[in-house]
Design a protein around this motif. Sequence first.
Motif, PDB file in Angstrom:
ATOM      1  N   PHE A  12      22.053   6.089 -26.135  1.00  0.00           N
ATOM      2  CA  PHE A  12      20.614   5.239 -26.403  1.00  0.00           C
ATOM      3  C   PHE A  12      20.127   4.720 -25.006  1.00  0.00           C
ATOM      4  O   PHE A  12      18.936   4.639 -24.885  1.00  0.00           O
ATOM      5  N   ASP A  13      21.127   4.649 -24.066  1.00  0.00           N
ATOM      6  CA  ASP A  13      20.596   3.931 -22.640  1.00  0.00           C
ATOM      7  C   ASP A  13      20.978   4.766 -21.659  1.00  0.00           C
ATOM      8  O   ASP A  13      22.186   5.197 -21.469  1.00  0.00           O
ATOM      9  N   ARG A  14      20.014   5.289 -20.530  1.00  0.00           N
ATOM     10  CA  ARG A  14      20.424   5.850 -19.653  1.00  0.00           C
ATOM     11  C   ARG A  14      19.861   4.874 -18.319  1.00  0.00           C
ATOM     12  O   ARG A  14      19.022   4.293 -18.410  1.00  0.00           O
ATOM     13  N   ALA A  15      20.482   5.238 -16.893  1.00  0.00           N
ATOM     14  CA  ALA A  15      19.955   4.727 -15.795  1.00  0.00           C
ATOM     15  C   ALA A  15      18.455   4.946 -15.939  1.00  0.00           C
ATOM     16  O   ALA A  15      18.113   6.434 -15.980  1.00  0.00           O
ATOM     17  N   LYS A  16      17.849   4.102 -15.347  1.00  0.00           N
ATOM     18  CA  LYS A  16      16.234   4.168 -15.413  1.00  0.00           C
ATOM     19  C   LYS A  16      15.751   5.132 -14.251  1.00  0.00           C
ATOM     20  O   LYS A  16      14.889   5.914 -14.452  1.00  0.00           O
ATOM     21  N   VAL A  17      16.765   5.124 -13.196  1.00  0.00           N
ATOM     22  CA  VAL A  17      16.147   6.041 -11.976  1.00  0.00           C
ATOM     23  C   VAL A  17      16.374   7.363 -12.530  1.00  0.00           C
ATOM     24  O   VAL A  17      15.606   8.217 -11.749  1.00  0.00           O
ATOM     25  N   ALA A  32      21.865   5.554  -2.183  1.00  0.00           N
ATOM     26  CA  ALA A  32      22.035   4.143  -1.554  1.00  0.00           C
ATOM     27  C   ALA A  32      23.171   3.562  -2.681  1.00  0.00           C
ATOM     28  O   ALA A  32      24.181   2.799  -2.282  1.00  0.00           O
ATOM     29  N   TYR A  33      22.749   3.590  -3.873  1.00  0.00           N
ATOM     30  CA  TYR A  33      24.096   3.167  -4.883  1.00  0.00           C
ATOM     31  C   TYR A  33      25.344   3.719  -4.684  1.00  0.00           C
ATOM     32  O   TYR A  33      26.353   2.938  -4.662  1.00  0.00           O
ATOM     33  N   ALA A  34      25.461   4.869  -4.575  1.00  0.00           N
ATOM     34  CA  ALA A  34      26.832   5.584  -4.358  1.00  0.00           C
ATOM     35  C   ALA A  34      27.439   4.959  -3.087  1.00  0.00           C
ATOM     36  O   ALA A  34      28.804   4.551  -3.021  1.00  0.00           O
ATOM     37  N   THR A  59      16.728  -0.523   0.620  1.00  0.00           N
ATOM     38  CA  THR A  59      16.500   0.921  -0.392  1.00  0.00           C
ATOM     39  C   THR A  59      16.575   0.575  -1.769  1.00  0.00           C
ATOM     40  O   THR A  59      15.667   1.145  -2.464  1.00  0.00           O
ATOM     41  N   LEU A  60      17.685  -0.298  -2.124  1.00  0.00           N
ATOM     42  CA  LEU A  60      17.780  -0.380  -3.654  1.00  0.00           C
ATOM     43  C   LEU A  60      16.891  -1.603  -4.170  1.00  0.00           C
ATOM     44  O   LEU A  60      16.954  -1.996  -5.254  1.00  0.00           O
ATOM     45  N   ASP A  61      15.754  -2.125  -3.216  1.00  0.00           N
ATOM     46  CA  ASP A  61      14.857  -3.261  -3.502  1.00  0.00           C
ATOM     47  C   ASP A  61      15.710  -4.391  -3.813  1.00  0.00           C
ATOM     48  O   ASP A  61      15.340  -5.140  -4.869  1.00  0.00           O
ATOM     49  N   LEU A  62      16.769  -4.559  -3.196  1.00  0.00           N
ATOM     50  CA  LEU A  62      17.695  -5.880  -3.667  1.00  0.00           C
ATOM     51  C   LEU A  62      17.786  -6.664  -2.572  1.00  0.00           C
ATOM     52  O   LEU A  62      18.699  -7.686  -2.195  1.00  0.00           O
ATOM     53  N   LEU A  63      17.255  -6.607  -1.411  1.00  0.00           N
ATOM     54  CA  LEU A  63      17.282  -7.302  -0.212  1.00  0.00           C
ATOM     55  C   LEU A  63      16.890  -8.710  -0.393  1.00  0.00           C
ATOM     56  O   LEU A  63      17.302  -9.600   0.151  1.00  0.00           O
ATOM     57  N   ASP A  67      17.449  -8.743  -8.469  1.00  0.00           N
ATOM     58  CA  ASP A  67      16.755  -7.864  -9.420  1.00  0.00           C
ATOM     59  C   ASP A  67      15.842  -7.098  -8.870  1.00  0.00           C
ATOM     60  O   ASP A  67      14.871  -7.410  -8.480  1.00  0.00           O
ATOM     61  N   GLY A  68      16.251  -5.854  -8.786  1.00  0.00           N
ATOM     62  CA  GLY A  68      15.141  -4.666  -8.204  1.00  0.00           C
ATOM     63  C   GLY A  68      14.418  -3.840  -9.297  1.00  0.00           C
ATOM     64  O   GLY A  68      14.785  -3.965 -10.283  1.00  0.00           O
ATOM     65  N   GLN A  69      13.999  -2.903  -8.742  1.00  0.00           N
ATOM     66  CA  GLN A  69      13.083  -1.866  -9.737  1.00  0.00           C
ATOM     67  C   GLN A  69      14.111  -1.273 -10.682  1.00  0.00           C
ATOM     68  O   GLN A  69      14.080  -0.881 -11.622  1.00  0.00           O
ATOM     69  N   PHE A  70      15.011  -0.679  -9.854  1.00  0.00           N
ATOM     70  CA  PHE A  70      16.106   0.265 -10.425  1.00  0.00           C
ATOM     71  C   PHE A  70      17.600  -0.194 -10.629  1.00  0.00           C
ATOM     72  O   PHE A  70      18.470   0.426 -11.080  1.00  0.00           O
ATOM     73  N   ALA A  71      17.708  -1.179  -9.671  1.00  0.00           N
ATOM     74  CA  ALA A  71      19.293  -1.766  -9.759  1.00  0.00           C
ATOM     75  C   ALA A  71      19.226  -3.289 -10.003  1.00  0.00           C
ATOM     76  O   ALA A  71      18.195  -3.980  -9.695  1.00  0.00           O
ATOM     77  N   LEU A  72      20.478  -3.800 -10.111  1.00  0.00           N
ATOM     78  CA  LEU A  72      20.600  -5.212 -10.003  1.00  0.00           C
ATOM     79  C   LEU A  72      21.918  -5.428  -9.322  1.00  0.00           C
ATOM     80  O   LEU A  72      23.030  -4.796  -9.134  1.00  0.00           O
ATOM     81  N   LEU A  73      21.944  -6.535  -8.597  1.00  0.00           N
ATOM     82  CA  LEU A  73      23.029  -6.971  -7.731  1.00  0.00           C
ATOM     83  C   LEU A  73      23.937  -7.947  -8.609  1.00  0.00           C
ATOM     84  O   LEU A  73      23.150  -9.119  -8.635  1.00  0.00           O
ATOM     85  N   ARG A  74      24.997  -7.789  -9.007  1.00  0.00           N
ATOM     86  CA  ARG A  74      25.760  -8.739  -9.763  1.00  0.00           C
ATOM     87  C   ARG A  74      26.694  -9.447  -8.613  1.00  0.00           C
ATOM     88  O   ARG A  74      27.664  -8.681  -8.249  1.00  0.00           O
ATOM     89  N   GLN A  75      26.643 -10.737  -8.486  1.00  0.00           N
ATOM     90  CA  GLN A  75      27.399 -11.663  -7.932  1.00  0.00           C
ATOM     91  C   GLN A  75      28.099 -12.532  -8.872  1.00  0.00           C
ATOM     92  O   GLN A  75      27.425 -13.531  -8.928  1.00  0.00           O
TER      93      GLN A  75
END
Length: 379
Positions: A12-17, A32-34, A59-63, A67-75
């Motif tokens: 039902f859900d796949r990585a947006k990228v 960058a994610y890897a 690169t991940l739009d998390l600087l 909350d970036g376009q394709f990724a999230l930073l979970r702290q």
Amino acid sequence: MRIASYNVENLFDRAKVFNDDARGAHQDVIDAYAEISKLFEKVEYSAADKARMLELLATLDLLKDDDGQFALLRQIRGQLIRRPRDREKPKEIVAEGRGDWVGWVELKTEAVDETAMVLTGRVIFDVSADVIGVVEAESRPVLTMFQDFMAKKFDLAPPYAHVMLIDGNDQRGIDVAIGTKQDYDIVSMRSHVDDLMANGERVFSRDCPEFIVQTPSGARIVFLVNHFKSKFGGNDPSSQAKRRAQAEAVAGIYRRLQGEGMLNVVVLGDLNDTPDSDVLAPLLADTDLADVSRHERFTDFEFNANTGDRGIGTFGTGRDKDKIDYILLSPALFAKIARGGIFRKGAWTASGRWKVYPELTAEKHAASDHHLIWVDIDL
């Protein structure tokens, strides 16, 4: 009896990228994610590590934000990065190592293209295996909802009366599962999520569950469903070492089952490497398990190419070099193979190497990058 293995790449859900119309358009984000995921696991972060993390977060739009376009930073606990309110001041990695914080980067997901989802169901329904190993499933409820949805769409009865999934070690919730038809009861389950390597790390990226299935004739078969460490983001030495450790662990489980008198054993799933790779040797060369694609009756894998190979690949182009999904059988089962093959109609091909469903008119509609592998056994 028909056995199949299929990496569905989430239902039902796949990585947006990965859902972009131009596949590979965001390879920099994927890489960058890897890379940053590996850096996070270091016990101590050097100055160079911290500098590289900042580059990768950019690169991940998390600087600037979690909350970036394709990724999230979970702290979750502790702090990785300090972002001063004064935007002129530089961002800073404040964690000194893995022990200072709990968190990760995760890829954002979005709904799978509806055509792709339907075609995934068509592949599974058309093959109609009695037992199917499913790789990259979100959860057991998702699997049952998916087959109920597809059954209504095709006006058919749900094929799998028994569906089982044990949560594994992947933080993204990507697990392995099994589905069996009405008269194929799952009579026993055993998880290996806590099996450890010599360095204390868990050996399996997901799990290697043991499912004992009883057939209508009363025979019992052990299914070991697997999804080995991916080459996603690169095939560096640590990735290779992880897959080799997983191959060794599965081989060890198989030998234990042999010692317990289990003659009917199936190892299946996405092993993420080719038959000639050194990392799979502990399983493919050092045991008596046999790959069904090597059997003389494994012939149903329509593939048109002038490449000189058989075309038994199960990923991407379908060529031999893309063989990463397996059904391995113990000698007692291998001797009873009636026929086998690879079902490709839900996989995208731009070159016309195999026939596809009429609805599959663009790569984004593909059921999966993987091709379903199956085998029939006279049991």
